[in-house]
Design a protein around this motif. Structure first.
Motif, PDB file in Angstrom:
ATOM      1  N   ALA A  67     -28.483  -1.921  43.414  1.00 14.71           N
ATOM      2  CA  ALA A  67     -27.745  -2.994  42.735  1.00 14.71           C
ATOM      3  C   ALA A  67     -27.115  -3.939  43.762  1.00 14.71           C
ATOM      4  N   CYS A  68     -26.998  -3.486  44.996  1.00 11.37           N
ATOM      5  CA  CYS A  68     -26.431  -4.297  46.078  1.00 11.37           C
ATOM      6  C   CYS A  68     -27.393  -5.454  46.412  1.00 11.37           C
ATOM      7  N   ASP A  69     -26.932  -6.432  47.209  1.00  9.68           N
ATOM      8  CA  ASP A  69     -27.790  -7.568  47.567  1.00  9.68           C
ATOM      9  C   ASP A  69     -29.047  -7.111  48.294  1.00  9.68           C
ATOM     10  N   LEU A  70     -28.882  -6.082  49.085  1.00  9.34           N
ATOM     11  CA  LEU A  70     -30.023  -5.573  49.840  1.00  9.34           C
ATOM     12  C   LEU A  70     -29.814  -4.089  50.087  1.00  9.34           C
ATOM     13  N   PHE A  71     -30.862  -3.422  50.574  1.00 12.10           N
ATOM     14  CA  PHE A  71     -30.660  -2.053  51.054  1.00 12.10           C
ATOM     15  C   PHE A  71     -31.079  -1.978  52.516  1.00 12.10           C
TER      16      PHE A  71
END
Ligand code: AVI
Length: 315
Positions: A67-71
């Motif tokens: 759900a974060c901007d990136l991993f």
């Protein structure tokens, strides 16, 4: 002269039984031998993991997106990232937001990889970390709260004893956040003859890879090993799943090491324990995950079921 290397070598060779740590295999020549090993027909591990990555890349991606901007895709001991590139290319094609963080203590290895990726995948966001694994993870945790996916591939875990592997997974669990993931490559127990052949190849590359450590000690620690007076002796025990390699002294001999000329005595036929390459059952893998506080999300196999990439999530 590297004091730590000297101390480890002398302590290992005055112990009974004598031992040298396989972590010292990887000087420049050792890296080349290992590259060559990975190309051998008998060394099935690399092909298996490559096949797993090619077959299951879409499923891995489904699990990794967050759900974060990136991993952060953080790879411990990335080497030349040959197998990882299968994932990197696919993830880029799918337009996924992620950052690749290869981690290696060898500055030259990491620089070379960064340069290579810059050429081959220019659109990839690469932030290499020239640190020891856990230091890199601590630093990343301070800098970013985004999800982390750790890659520990190639059955590198097999070069740890069971106790060391437990410590490794528990330390990871301490440094990761719930929901972070770990993808580990485990080589599975199988036909003992197949396993033994992987560590006793017909071209003798594995033999040279082991003997290279004596050459490294001669060069870097001013020792006088007569390398021809030792031979490579690999074994595989199908009960405990341990593939082990030894160098055996062909005769009674003396070796001097370091500026102080520390003398090490060898009996005829005396072994030096060089490396463990542990093979696992699925039960062993379940136990490791449970002891460290991870849940197994999925096990991904090659078609022969020789190897598994086990995906875990921190609870
Ligand atoms: C790096 N590691 C997983 C290899 C292995 O299979 O244990 C090292 C190796 N030793 C001999 N051949 C390959």
């Amino acid at each position: 002269m590297d004091k730590r290397f000297l101390e480890d070598v002398i302590n290992g060779l005055i112990s009974s039984p004598k031992t040298l740590s396989s972590k010292y295999f990887y000087d420049e020549a050792g890296d080349k031998f290992f590259q060559e090993i990975m190309m051998l027909d008998e060394y099935y591990l690399t092909d298996c993991e490559y096949e797993i990555f090619t077959t299951h890349r879409a499923v891995f991606l489904e699990h990794f997106v967050s759900a974060c901007d990136l991993f952060h895709l953080m790879e411990f001991g990335a080497g030349d990232a040959l197998k990882t590139k299968v994932l990197l290319k696919y993830f880029l094609d799918q337009g996924v937001a992620f950052e690749y963080n290869p981690i290696d203590i060898s500055a030259s290895a990491i620089d070379q990889l960064a340069e290579d990726l810059h050429q081959s995948l220019p659109e990839l966001s690469v932030h290499p970390m020239n640190h020891e694994y856990f230091k890199a993870l601590e630093e990343m945790s301070r800098k970013s709260t985004c999800k982390k996916v750790i890659l520990f591939l190639g059955s590198n875990i097999g070069n740890f004893s069971e106790k060391e592997a437990d410590v490794f997974f528990s330390r990871l669990a301490e440094l990761l956040q719930p929901g972070d993931q770990l993808l580990t490559g485990f080589d599975l127990k199988k036909d003992p003859a197949l396993i033994l052949a992987a560590y006793n190849d017909s071209k003798g590359v594995t033999r040279d890879f082991n003997l290279n450590l004596l050459r490294r000690i001669n060069r870097e620690l001013y020792a006088d090993f007569n390398v021809g007076e030792f031979y490579h002796y690999p074994i595989y025990d199908p009960i405990d799943g341990a593939a082990k390699s030894y160098l055996i002294s062909r005769k009674k001999q003396e070796v001097r090491i370091g500026a102080n000329h520390t003398i090490i005595n060898f009996e005829k036929d005396e072994p030096i324990f060089m490396e463990i390459s542990q093979k696992y059952s699925l039960k062993d893998i379940e136990n490791f995950a449970a002891r460290a506080g991870f849940r197994i999300t999925g096990n991904y196999f090659d078609k022969s079921k020789y190897f598994v990439n086990s995906l875990w999530e921190l609870l």
